[in-house]
Design an enzyme around this catalytic site. Structure first.
Site, PDB file in Angstrom:
ATOM      1  N   GLU A  24      13.514 -27.573  41.651  1.00  0.00           N
ATOM      2  CA  GLU A  24      13.831 -28.468  42.756  1.00  0.00           C
ATOM      3  C   GLU A  24      12.701 -29.415  43.192  1.00  0.00           C
ATOM      4  O   GLU A  24      12.191 -29.326  44.314  1.00  0.00           O
ATOM      5  CB  GLU A  24      14.319 -27.647  43.950  1.00  0.00           C
ATOM      6  CG  GLU A  24      15.599 -26.901  43.619  1.00  0.00           C
ATOM      7  CD  GLU A  24      16.180 -26.117  44.787  1.00  0.00           C
ATOM      8  OE1 GLU A  24      15.457 -25.908  45.785  1.00  0.00           O
ATOM      9  OE2 GLU A  24      17.348 -25.708  44.685  1.00  0.00           O
ATOM     10  N   GLU A  69      21.889 -24.121  39.770  1.00  0.00           N
ATOM     11  CA  GLU A  69      22.183 -23.357  40.976  1.00  0.00           C
ATOM     12  C   GLU A  69      23.416 -23.945  41.652  1.00  0.00           C
ATOM     13  O   GLU A  69      23.533 -25.170  41.782  1.00  0.00           O
ATOM     14  CB  GLU A  69      21.019 -23.397  41.977  1.00  0.00           C
ATOM     15  CG  GLU A  69      19.798 -22.595  41.601  1.00  0.00           C
ATOM     16  CD  GLU A  69      18.748 -22.593  42.712  1.00  0.00           C
ATOM     17  OE1 GLU A  69      19.119 -22.843  43.888  1.00  0.00           O
ATOM     18  OE2 GLU A  69      17.571 -22.351  42.410  1.00  0.00           O
TER      19      GLU A  69
END
Length: 458
Positions: A124, A237
Site C-alpha cells: 500500500e 486485499e
C-alpha cells in the site's frame, strides 16, 4: 490492522491445526499472503511468544525459522505462499514509500531471501508515492522495476500494488511496469487493494445509485488492465465486516459479481508451465483486524459462514495443489464465468460419435479427431495421436449405450493428479469419475499421470 509480526503468528496458529488446514482447502483456498516487517527479517528475533507445551517443535526457534516452518507446513497441505513486505517496523504504521532513512532501497532488496511462488514488493504505497517517470525518490513503478531487476534470480511472480493505499493503477496505461526483460515482465502481476464502507466510508458509497456507481470508478483505476496490457490483475486485499443487511455487505456482494463479470477472476498465472487460477487474497484470516474482522470468529477456530460464502462465490474452482510421492500434483482450476477468455486452453464440443469432444487442461494446441474423446493435460505442441474409439454396449433396458474411453496424455514436465472435463453428453454411469459440478467431471483423485505416459479411463 494488526502488526506484521502478529499476522505471522496468526497464520502459524492456523497452519499447525490439521483440521483447520484441511478446512482451508475444502473452502477453496489455495494460497496465503503472509505479511512481514523488514525489521523482523533484519533482526530475526528469538524471544517469541510460543506455547512450548502445544508446539514443542517450534520452541526456541527464531522468527525466520518459524516462517520457514510455516511455509513448509503450508506446502504439505497444498497451500501456496506469497510473502508481503507489509511494513518497515512491526509496531509502526504502513510507510508511504518503500524505503526510509534506516532502510534504504538497497537494504530493502537485500532482505528478500525466500523461494516461494510470489512476493508482494510493497504494501500500500500512499501519499507521497507517485506513479510515473519524473521522480526516482517517489515513483513507485520505477522502484518496482529496479527491485524486480535486482531480484531477477527469483523464479516466481512479482506482485506490484498501486498507489493511494494500493488501489490506484490508472497510470499503468501510460507507464506499465517495464524491466527491460521480457521474462521478468511476464511475471509481473498488478495487485490492487479495494475495500467497502467498513474500512473507509468514501463519498461514492453514499449515493442513491450505490453500489452500481462503482463500475466506472473501478474500471478507471484498474479494471482496464487485463484487456489493455494482457497482464493479470490479482486483488491483493479485499474484505470487510460484511454484516448482514449492511452497506458493507452490499459492497462485498456487488464487488464479487463485478470481478466475475469483468473477468478479473480469470487470471492466468503460468507457474511451471501450468495455468494457475488464483483470483484474490481476502483480508484477513485473523478476527482481530479492527476494521474488517476475519474469516475466523473470535474463538480463532470457527470460520465465518457469510464470508466463506463470499469467497466461494468469487472463485468456486481454483487450482488445487497436492504433494504426492515427492512431487506436486496440480488439478486445473475452472473459470467461474463462461464468457471470459480462457487463455492458452480451449474446449471444443460436438455430438458424441460424430465430432470430438476435446478438453485441454493448461496451454495446449487444438485438435479435432472423430469419434474419440481426448484429454491433454499440460502444455503440448501436438496431441500424441488418436485415442480410443467409441464402443456401443447394451444398456440395462436393452437399448444401445455409447461407452467412451478417455485417453489422457500428460505433456507437461510434472505429474498431474487429476483432470477436469465437461462432455457434451449425459453420463449414465460415471463409474470412477468424480462430479465437480453439474456436467463437470474429474478423473479420480487416486489416479496420477506421470509426464508423457497415457492413461485410459473408461
Amino acid at each position: 490492522w494488526t502488526t506484521a509480526g502478529a499476522q505471522i503468528q496468526v497464520f502459524m496458529k492456523m497452519a499447525l491445526q490439521e483440521n483447520k488446514a484441511k478446512s482451508s482447502q475444502n473452502n477453496n483456498f489455495n494460497a496465503i499472503r503472509v505479511p512481514f516487517s523488514l525489521e523482523m527479517v533484519k533482526n530475526n528475533p528469538s524471544n517469541l511468544n510460543i506455547n512450548c507445551g502445544s508446539n514443542p517443535g517450534l520452541c526456541g526457534k527464531t522468527a525466520l525459522q518459524l516462517l520457514d516452518a510455516f511455509i513448509d507446513r503450508a506446502a504439505e497441505r497444498g497451500l501456496l505462499i506469497m510473502l508481503d513486505n507489509h511494513r518497515i517496523t512491526p509496531g509502526g504504521g504502513i510507510s508511504e514509500l518503500w524505503y526510509n532513512n534506516e532502510y534504504p532501497e538497497s537494504q530493502v532488496i537485500s532482505l528478500w531471501q525466500w523461494n516461494v511462488f510470489a512476493i508482494d514488493l510493497k504494501n500500500e504505497p500512499h501519499d507521497s508515492a507517485s506513479w510515473g517517470n519524473s521522480n526516482a525518490a517517489t515513483d513507485w513503478n520505477k522502484a518496482a522495476e529496479r527491485i524486480i531487476n535486482s531480484l531477477s534470480s527469483f523464479p516466481g511472480l512479482f506482485f506490484v500494488e498501486g498507489i493511494e493505499w494500493g488501489n490506484r493503477l490508472e497510470n499503468v496505461a501510460q507507464f506499465p511496469i517495464n524491466t527491460g526483460n521480457a521474462s521478468l515482465n511476464n511475471r509481473v502481476i498488478y495487485s490492487p487493494h479495494c475495500y467497502g464502507p467498513s474500512v473507509y466510508d468514501r463519498p461514492e458509497f453514499n449515493t442513491q445509485d450505490f453500489p452500481n456507481n462503482l463500475d466506472g470508478i473501478y474500471m478507471a483505476k484498474y479494471g482496464f488492465i487485463v484487456n489493455q496490457t494482457g497482464h493479470p490483475v490479482v486483488v491483493g486485499e479485499w474484505g470487510g465486516r460484511a454484516e448482514v443487511g449492511s452497506r458493507d455487505m452490499a459492497w462485498n456482494q456487488w464487488y464479487v459479481e463485478w470481478l466475475r463479470s469483468k473477468c478479473i477472476t480469470n487470471n492466468l498465472l503460468i507457474i511451471l508451465e501450468y495455468t494457475i487460477h488464483i483470483y484474490q487474497f481476502y483480508w484477513c484470516l485473523n478476527p482481530n483486524s479492527a476494521d474488517t474482522g476475519g474469516l475466523l470468529e473470535d474463538d480463532w477456530l470457527t470460520p465465518t459462514p457469510r464470508k466463506i460464502n463470499l469467497t466461494n462465490r468469487a472463485q468456486p474452482n481454483p487450482t488445487k495443489f497436492q504433494p504426492q510421492n515427492g512431487q506436486i500434483c496440480i488439478t486445473a482450476g475452472a473459470f467461474p464465468e463462461a464468457h471470459c477468455r480462457v487463455g492458452g486452453g480451449q474446449v471444443t464440443t460436438g455430438a458424441p460419435g460424430s465430432t470430438t469432444t476435446t478438453v485441454h487442461a493448461g496451454a495446449t494446441s487444438t485438435t479435432t479427431k472423430a469419434p474419440t474423446t481426448t484429454v491433454h493435460a499440460g502444455p503440448t505442441t501436438s496431441p500424441p495421436g488418436p485415442s480410443t474409439t467409441t464402443t456401443v454396449v447394451q444398456g440395462e433396458n436393452g437399448s444401445p449405450v455409447k461407452q467412451y474411453t478417455l485417453r489422457i496424455s500428460n505433456g507437461s514436465p510434472s505429474t498431474v493428479c487429476s483432470v477436469q472435463f465437461k462432455p457434451n453428453a449425459s453420463i449414465k454411469d460415471k463409474w470412477n469419475l468424480e462430479e465437480v459440478s453439474s456436467g463437470l467431471y474429474r478423473t479420480p483423485s487416486w489416479m496420477t499421470i506421470a509426464p508423457r505416459p497415457v492413461s485410459d479411463q473408461a
